[in-house]
Design a protein around this motif. Structure first.
Motif, PDB file in Angstrom:
ATOM      1  N   GLU A  94       0.812  -1.220   0.000  1.00 49.43           N
ATOM      2  CA  GLU A  94       0.000   0.000   0.000  1.00 49.43           C
ATOM      3  C   GLU A  94       0.847   1.274   0.000  1.00 49.43           C
ATOM      4  OE1 GLU A  94      -2.195   1.079   3.537  1.00 49.43           O
ATOM      5  OE2 GLU A  94      -0.849  -0.043   4.844  1.00 49.43           O
ATOM      6  N   GLN A  95       2.041   1.203   0.628  1.00 55.80           N
ATOM      7  CA  GLN A  95       2.845   2.424   0.770  1.00 55.80           C
ATOM      8  C   GLN A  95       3.913   2.523  -0.310  1.00 55.80           C
ATOM      9  OE1 GLN A  95       5.976   3.667   1.504  1.00 55.80           O
ATOM     10  NE2 GLN A  95       5.230   5.727   1.982  1.00 55.80           N
ATOM     11  N   GLY A  96       4.477   1.383  -0.709  1.00 54.38           N
ATOM     12  CA  GLY A  96       5.495   1.376  -1.762  1.00 54.38           C
ATOM     13  C   GLY A  96       6.897   1.102  -1.264  1.00 54.38           C
ATOM     14  N   LYS A  97       7.191   1.388   0.003  1.00 53.33           N
ATOM     15  CA  LYS A  97       8.557   1.233   0.510  1.00 53.33           C
ATOM     16  C   LYS A  97       9.003  -0.226   0.421  1.00 53.33           C
ATOM     17  CE  LYS A  97       7.524   2.935   4.643  1.00 53.33           C
ATOM     18  NZ  LYS A  97       7.695   3.361   6.032  1.00 53.33           N
ATOM     19  N   THR A  98      10.327  -0.459   0.534  1.00 49.65           N
ATOM     20  CA  THR A  98      10.825  -1.842   0.423  1.00 49.65           C
ATOM     21  C   THR A  98      10.355  -2.651   1.627  1.00 49.65           C
ATOM     22  OG1 THR A  98      12.852  -1.399   1.646  1.00 49.65           O
ATOM     23  CG2 THR A  98      12.918  -1.013  -0.748  1.00 49.65           C
ATOM     24  N   LEU A  99      10.393  -3.970   1.443  1.00 53.74           N
ATOM     25  CA  LEU A  99       9.970  -4.860   2.516  1.00 53.74           C
ATOM     26  C   LEU A  99      10.833  -4.659   3.769  1.00 53.74           C
ATOM     27  CD1 LEU A  99       7.724  -6.871   2.781  1.00 53.74           C
ATOM     28  CD2 LEU A  99       9.187  -8.614   1.762  1.00 53.74           C
ATOM     29  N   TRP A 100      12.110  -4.422   3.566  1.00 52.11           N
ATOM     30  CA  TRP A 100      13.009  -4.187   4.723  1.00 52.11           C
ATOM     31  C   TRP A 100      12.557  -2.932   5.475  1.00 52.11           C
ATOM     32  CZ3 TRP A 100      16.296  -0.426   6.647  1.00 52.11           C
ATOM     33  CH2 TRP A 100      17.177  -0.843   7.638  1.00 52.11           C
ATOM     34  N   GLU A 101      12.225  -1.882   4.709  1.00 50.86           N
ATOM     35  CA  GLU A 101      11.771  -0.635   5.353  1.00 50.86           C
ATOM     36  C   GLU A 101      10.411  -0.836   6.020  1.00 50.86           C
ATOM     37  OE1 GLU A 101      13.943   2.553   2.291  1.00 50.86           O
ATOM     38  OE2 GLU A 101      11.991   1.734   1.779  1.00 50.86           O
ATOM     39  N   ALA A 102       9.532  -1.606   5.366  1.00 50.62           N
ATOM     40  CA  ALA A 102       8.190  -1.823   5.917  1.00 50.62           C
ATOM     41  C   ALA A 102       8.264  -2.636   7.211  1.00 50.62           C
ATOM     42  CB  ALA A 102       7.314  -2.540   4.891  1.00 50.62           C
ATOM     43  N   ARG A 103       9.181  -3.600   7.240  1.00 50.46           N
ATOM     44  CA  ARG A 103       9.319  -4.411   8.450  1.00 50.46           C
ATOM     45  C   ARG A 103       9.813  -3.535   9.615  1.00 50.46           C
ATOM     46  NH1 ARG A 103      11.241  -7.853  11.819  1.00 50.46           N
ATOM     47  NH2 ARG A 103      10.159  -9.840  12.058  1.00 50.46           N
ATOM     48  N   ALA A 104      10.752  -2.640   9.308  1.00 50.93           N
ATOM     49  CA  ALA A 104      11.248  -1.730  10.348  1.00 50.93           C
ATOM     50  C   ALA A 104      10.101  -0.853  10.861  1.00 50.93           C
ATOM     51  CB  ALA A 104      12.378  -0.866   9.794  1.00 50.93           C
ATOM     52  N   ASP A 105       9.217  -0.440   9.966  1.00 50.15           N
ATOM     53  CA  ASP A 105       8.074   0.418  10.310  1.00 50.15           C
ATOM     54  C   ASP A 105       7.119  -0.328  11.267  1.00 50.15           C
ATOM     55  OD1 ASP A 105       5.751   2.081  10.115  1.00 50.15           O
ATOM     56  OD2 ASP A 105       6.268   2.645   8.079  1.00 50.15           O
ATOM     57  N   VAL A 106       6.730  -1.554  10.874  1.00 48.84           N
ATOM     58  CA  VAL A 106       5.752  -2.317  11.658  1.00 48.84           C
ATOM     59  C   VAL A 106       6.382  -2.818  12.968  1.00 48.84           C
ATOM     60  CG1 VAL A 106       4.323  -4.387  11.676  1.00 48.84           C
ATOM     61  CG2 VAL A 106       4.429  -2.983   9.611  1.00 48.84           C
ATOM     62  N   VAL A 270      30.006   8.714   2.364  1.00 51.88           N
ATOM     63  CA  VAL A 270      29.037   8.840   1.255  1.00 51.88           C
ATOM     64  C   VAL A 270      27.931   7.798   1.371  1.00 51.88           C
ATOM     65  CG1 VAL A 270      30.537  10.018  -0.397  1.00 51.88           C
ATOM     66  CG2 VAL A 270      30.449   7.548  -0.407  1.00 51.88           C
ATOM     67  N   THR A 271      28.248   6.613   1.911  1.00 54.40           N
ATOM     68  CA  THR A 271      27.185   5.603   2.098  1.00 54.40           C
ATOM     69  C   THR A 271      26.161   6.127   3.097  1.00 54.40           C
ATOM     70  OG1 THR A 271      28.704   3.814   1.619  1.00 54.40           O
ATOM     71  CG2 THR A 271      26.694   3.214   2.783  1.00 54.40           C
ATOM     72  N   GLU A 272      26.640   6.656   4.224  1.00 54.40           N
ATOM     73  CA  GLU A 272      25.705   7.195   5.222  1.00 54.40           C
ATOM     74  C   GLU A 272      24.867   8.339   4.638  1.00 54.40           C
ATOM     75  OE1 GLU A 272      24.463   6.435   8.024  1.00 54.40           O
ATOM     76  OE2 GLU A 272      25.681   4.647   8.289  1.00 54.40           O
ATOM     77  N   LEU A 273      25.532   9.223   3.891  1.00 55.29           N
ATOM     78  CA  LEU A 273      24.830  10.369   3.305  1.00 55.29           C
ATOM     79  C   LEU A 273      23.771   9.879   2.303  1.00 55.29           C
ATOM     80  CD1 LEU A 273      25.020  13.426   3.610  1.00 55.29           C
ATOM     81  CD2 LEU A 273      26.752  13.458   1.824  1.00 55.29           C
ATOM     82  N   MET A 274      24.099   8.847   1.558  1.00 50.73           N
ATOM     83  CA  MET A 274      23.154   8.284   0.581  1.00 50.73           C
ATOM     84  C   MET A 274      21.958   7.655   1.304  1.00 50.73           C
ATOM     85  SD  MET A 274      22.325   5.120  -0.798  1.00 50.73           S
ATOM     86  CE  MET A 274      23.719   4.042  -0.622  1.00 50.73           C
ATOM     87  N   LEU A 275      22.236   6.904   2.389  1.00 52.73           N
ATOM     88  CA  LEU A 275      21.132   6.270   3.125  1.00 52.73           C
ATOM     89  C   LEU A 275      20.227   7.342   3.740  1.00 52.73           C
ATOM     90  CD1 LEU A 275      23.073   3.378   4.944  1.00 52.73           C
ATOM     91  CD2 LEU A 275      21.434   3.149   3.062  1.00 52.73           C
ATOM     92  N   GLY A 276      20.835   8.405   4.236  1.00 52.77           N
ATOM     93  CA  GLY A 276      20.056   9.480   4.867  1.00 52.77           C
ATOM     94  C   GLY A 276      19.215  10.264   3.874  1.00 52.77           C
ATOM     95  N   THR A 277      19.590  10.204   2.599  1.00 51.26           N
ATOM     96  CA  THR A 277      18.896  10.989   1.577  1.00 51.26           C
ATOM     97  C   THR A 277      17.789  10.188   0.890  1.00 51.26           C
ATOM     98  OG1 THR A 277      20.993  12.132   1.162  1.00 51.26           O
ATOM     99  CG2 THR A 277      19.273  12.425  -0.480  1.00 51.26           C
ATOM    100  N   PHE A 278      18.070   8.901   0.603  1.00 54.76           N
ATOM    101  CA  PHE A 278      17.159   8.171  -0.292  1.00 54.76           C
ATOM    102  C   PHE A 278      16.350   7.061   0.385  1.00 54.76           C
ATOM    103  CE2 PHE A 278      20.245  10.136  -3.207  1.00 54.76           C
ATOM    104  CZ  PHE A 278      19.341  10.861  -3.980  1.00 54.76           C
ATOM    105  N   ALA A 279      16.464   6.894   1.721  1.00 51.22           N
ATOM    106  CA  ALA A 279      15.609   5.904   2.399  1.00 51.22           C
ATOM    107  C   ALA A 279      14.154   6.272   2.145  1.00 51.22           C
ATOM    108  CB  ALA A 279      15.902   5.897   3.901  1.00 51.22           C
TER     109      ALA A 279
END
Ligand code: NAD
Length: 497
Positions: A94-106, A270-279
């Motif tokens: 329903e939201q679109g985010k990745t399964l990893w992100e959705a699991r963190a949310d729930v 740069v990895t941290e900056l990328m994660l902070g920008t595009f999560a």
């Protein structure tokens, strides 16, 4: 593991019953022709019914020992735990985010419930504020009354429970209003929690703006916890003024990341900056939304950052190879595309990076490649406004004063980050930033943990959430002045000795 689409609906759930309501469909952002479920379009009348139940349930819920309420919340968390994986899949659909992100949310939402169950047990004991020969003064925290919780679509389960948790644990009865754009997982979770509590303590009224506005204006609601845009926050504040409600507002942000001269442009940075920008495709209130880099690092930062962003794979969040899902809804998709078109028209250099997971289905959803934009004037909307999407401007600076002034130069003040190898330099710059949280060498969800008060300066909000700060925001302070001796008080002469 799969979701039974036909059975999924976000209902108006009041006093243990589903109330009839008009309905709309919830579409899958990764394939908009696919219906994920249905959402009830709650009305002001539904809010009236839910508030009436909440008023009826309030005396006994508020009168319970906090530790008994906490036991009920622990039991509710136990009911949700075995459903986490299924709910995460539903949330991705329903939201679109990745399964990893959705699991963190729930899973995060369930842990929030446990967190407040634990924290609220202390409410059973009042503090001794002062005690001396004149008597004792105690200080305790008491429920506020009926609370309305209004939730956005980006992280609905986690953000919903960040407000529901402290509101219930503090002894308030609650009406929650999920967003119509991602209502399914949160509504199921809130209804399941409601079933673990006395009838009327928690009700769910999904829908668009109408039930939210009705909660904000309702004469009997005493507290609103709102997470969403600054614009809606302003209208809630106006509506709530009529009955002077207690407000917690978690609003928009335009977070700057300041890469200082004292930083080293490493792969980790740069990895941290990328994660902070595009999560979550940049749809996080405290995503990095502007990157300011000292001119000495410009070429290295832009080059390495673009290389890191180029490794992102964009597609359906259910595909395990995907690292960035679609945007959630058409309005947001059009908005970010509009900001990019505007940036191009102002002479900005746009780099569309990353890879499409599936070229054939690309046009079926709200997919957008991550964009890095350089060469924009400060006045460009992509810099000056909140984009809430996968497009970030990078801007060079020469002096810290310049970067600090630009960072502070918006109506927002949610979070920021400073990137530096030097403790003293990082701290000195952090202290000059007008925002509620400053991260160093990181800037993403999880780095502001549940114990750290979170909220905004300026038009990013009012109040602080997380931990004790939120429990305090959901309760009133009460003093019990229990004097044994009042001779120290000023006494008018006509009152006698
Ligand atoms: P939004 O303001 O459009 O909607 C938020 C909620 O308010 C939804 O449930 C919506 O239906 C409801 N609503 C709409 N009109 C209303 C009204 N007149 N009265 C009462 N309620 C009303 O926000 P959104 O688009 O869902 O979320 C994105 C925004 O939320 C971004 O600006 C983001 O930065 C912000 N946000 C802030 C935080 C934070 O913690 N500070 C967290 C997440 C999102």
């Amino acid at each position: 593991m799969s979701v039974d689409v036909g059975a999924v609906s976000a209902d108006v759930y009041v006093g243990g019953k589903i109330l009839p309501a008009a309905r709309d469909v919830v579409r899958k952002p990764a394939r908009t022709s696919e219906v994920v479920g249905q959402v009830a379009l709650g009305t002001a009348a539904h809010v009236d019914a839910a508030v009436a139940e909440a008023v009826g349930a309030a005396p006994s819920w508020a009168g319970m020992r906090a530790s008994d309420r906490a036991d009920s919340l622990e039991a509710a968390a136990a009911v949700l735990t075995p459903r986490i994986d299924r709910l995460a899949e539903l949330l991705t659909r329903e939201q679109g985010k990745t399964l990893w992100e959705a699991r963190a949310d729930v899973a995060g939402a369930v842990s929030v419930l446990r967190h407040y169950a634990g924290l609220s047990r202390a409410l059973d004991t009042d503090d001794v504020f002062r005690a001396d020969e004149r008597g004792a003064v105690w200080r305790g925290r008491r429920p506020i009354g009926v609370a309305g919780v209004i939730v956005p679509w980006n992280s609905p389960a986690y953000l919903g429970f960040l407000a529901i948790g402290p509101a219930l644990a503090g002894g308030n009865t609650v009406v929650v209003k999920p967003s119509e754009l991602a209502p399914l997982a949160l509504s199921e979770m809130a209804s399941a929690v409601a079933d673990c509590l006395p009838s009327g303590v928690l009700s769910v009224v999904p829908g668009a703006g109408e039930p939210g506005a009705a909660l904000a204006a309702h004469p009997t609601v005493r507290k609103i916890l709102f997470t969403g845009s600054t614009e809606t926050g302003r209208s809630i504040m106006k509506a709530a003024a009529g009955t002077l409600k207690n407000l917690s507002l978690e609003l928009g942000g335009n977070d700057p990341a300041l890469v200082l001269e004292s930083a080293t442009i490493s792969d980790d940075l740069v990895t941290e900056l990328m994660l902070g920008t595009f999560a979550i495709s940049g749809q996080v209130c405290f995503s990095v939304k502007r990157i300011y880099v000292h001119r000495s690092h410009w070429a290295a930062l832009v080059g390495k950052f673009c290389d890191a962003v180029d490794r992102l794979v964009v597609g359906n969040g259910l595909d395990p190879s995907v690292s960035m899902g679609p945007l959630n809804n058409r309005r947001q998709y059009e908005r970010v595309r509009g900001l990019l078109a505007d940036a191009e028209s102002r002479g900005g250099e746009l780099r569309a990076l990353g890879r499409k997971a599936d070229e054939a289905s690309w046009s079926e959803g709200y997919f957008l490649l991550p964009h890095v934009v350089t060469g924009l004037p400060d006045s460009a909307p992509l810099i000056a406004e909140e984009q809430f999407g996968p497009a970030v401007p990078i801007i060079a600076f020469d002096r810290d004063d310049e970067a600090v002034a630009a960072a502070n130069g918006t109506e927002f003040g949610l979070a920021a980050s400073v990137w530096s190898d030097d403790d003293a330099h990082a701290l000195a710059v952090a202290r000059r930033l007008h925002c509620g949280t400053v991260f160093r060498n990181v800037h993403r969800a999880g780095a502001s943990d549940m114990t750290m008060p979170f909220g905004g300066f300026k038009q990013s909000g009012i109040g602080r959430m997380h931990g004790l700060a939120a429990l305090e925001a959901c309760t009133e302070s009460q003093i019990v002045a229990n004097y044994k001796d009042v001779t120290h008080l000023p006494r008018p002469p006509w009152a006698g000795d």
